[in-house]
Scaffold this active site. Sequence first.
Site, PDB file in Angstrom:
ATOM      1  N   GLN A 214       0.854  -1.193   0.000  1.00  0.00           N
ATOM      2  CA  GLN A 214       0.000   0.000   0.000  1.00  0.00           C
ATOM      3  C   GLN A 214       0.888   1.239   0.000  1.00  0.00           C
ATOM      4  OE1 GLN A 214      -2.015   0.776   3.672  1.00  0.00           O
ATOM      5  NE2 GLN A 214      -3.585   2.039   2.754  1.00  0.00           N
ATOM      6  N   GLY A 215       0.825   2.039  -1.046  1.00  0.00           N
ATOM      7  CA  GLY A 215       1.648   3.235  -1.164  1.00  0.00           C
ATOM      8  C   GLY A 215       0.853   4.487  -0.840  1.00  0.00           C
TER       9      GLY A 215
ATOM     10  N   SER B 147       1.233   6.516   2.807  1.00  0.00           N
ATOM     11  CA  SER B 147       1.954   7.451   3.678  1.00  0.00           C
ATOM     12  C   SER B 147       3.258   7.926   3.049  1.00  0.00           C
ATOM     13  CB  SER B 147       2.257   6.787   5.019  1.00  0.00           C
ATOM     14  OG  SER B 147       1.069   6.489   5.712  1.00  0.00           O
TER      15      SER B 147
ATOM     16  N   SER C 138       4.284  -1.583   4.373  1.00  0.00           N
ATOM     17  CA  SER C 138       4.382  -2.925   4.958  1.00  0.00           C
ATOM     18  C   SER C 138       4.775  -3.960   3.909  1.00  0.00           C
ATOM     19  CB  SER C 138       3.050  -3.326   5.593  1.00  0.00           C
ATOM     20  OG  SER C 138       2.656  -2.377   6.560  1.00  0.00           O
TER      21      SER C 138
ATOM     22  N   GLU D 109     -10.094  -1.131   5.005  1.00  0.00           N
ATOM     23  CA  GLU D 109      -8.978  -1.335   5.925  1.00  0.00           C
ATOM     24  C   GLU D 109      -9.432  -1.223   7.367  1.00  0.00           C
ATOM     25  OE1 GLU D 109      -4.442   0.279   6.735  1.00  0.00           O
ATOM     26  OE2 GLU D 109      -5.861   1.617   5.775  1.00  0.00           O
TER      27      GLU D 109
END
Length: 385
Positions: free
Chosen positions: A116-117, A119, A151, A234
């Site tokens: 997941q890109g 932050s 992550s 999420e």
Amino acid sequence: MDLRYGAEHEQFRVVVRDFLARCWTKGGDAAEFRQKAVAAGYLYRGIPKRFGGSEQPSEILKARIITEEFARARAPMEVKGNGVQMLVPTLLECGEEWQKEQFVPKTLTGEYRWAQGFSEPGAGSDLASLRTRAELRSGQWVINGQKVWTSYAKQCRYMFALVRTEPAAPKHEGISYLLIDLDQPGIDIRPMKQINGGIDFNEVFFTDATTPEHWIVGRRGEGWKISKSLLKHERNMLGGIDRSDAMFESLLKLAQRSTIEGECAIKVPWVRDRLAALKAELEVQRYSSMIQLSRELNGEGGGVLQMMNKLVQSNFAAAVAELSNAIIGDESLISPIGNEKPGNERWVNQYMNSLAAAIAGGTSNIQRNIIAERGLGLPREGEKA
């Protein structure tokens, strides 16, 4: 309130148990079992068959029974991770047909893993301030910037990312949602060593990395709207009662086998008091989930209670971890990293993960703002009521 399942659903439970008794043995082939479970209609129920799901009607109670019985048998459920739990629902809701066909089936089997890109340095809670840019050149998005706290990026082949494609637009309107192949020049993934010695997170640097023009989900500038859909999935993933149940059961077993000054920990008055308080909080979560379930069965939304799930679960995880560290005492100073068979010191990870849970999926303070503003209708800071 009658909390029992009806005769029809209890019969369904018998059928599920029979399937598990026939098809699952502890230590068996999880992938092969999942194929059988999909064919029987037990996994990926909301996903069309053409994309690898079992395409079952939306029946909340049956889905709940499946979860209960698979947990009882310790049988594999759906593949975990960002791909199945976050990207797939988003593609089904917002993606083009070819995107669903290309990415959903292999994500369900675990062949495609996704990072997941979101932050960035300076764009965490205020995600709309992100600065990673993508420019369209000759049919390719050319991407430059940095993501952080990503992550398991080292283990993932793909990333779904928010990037700024309309620099002149207001910050919420200039963001697009791209799918990116991480196996290419121009992408540098650097592991971040955590305080406990682990390397679950990464920094990802983009230097003229590319992705095809059509690997965009939704339209240009719609990424913020799409991300809100994804964050909904999420937060639902992070806030379930099953997680709280599992944490409390583990804590109870810890107290039963541990000693404090020569006495079984579960008999020590201050431990019993704190366990009782946690049990009360757990039951509040349980009955809140029942209310939400009842509302869903009646076709109503979860409302403010659903908005509270993630925050409540994060607070509960922190309280469980705090008590576990108090029970194990000096063992809380021992890192589990590098130990082949970690003992009670694994609770150090539980404690550190509980701190992270208050950040992942939207910080606790952001959750409080959402509850106040969207759930309770309170004015934003600086606004008059």
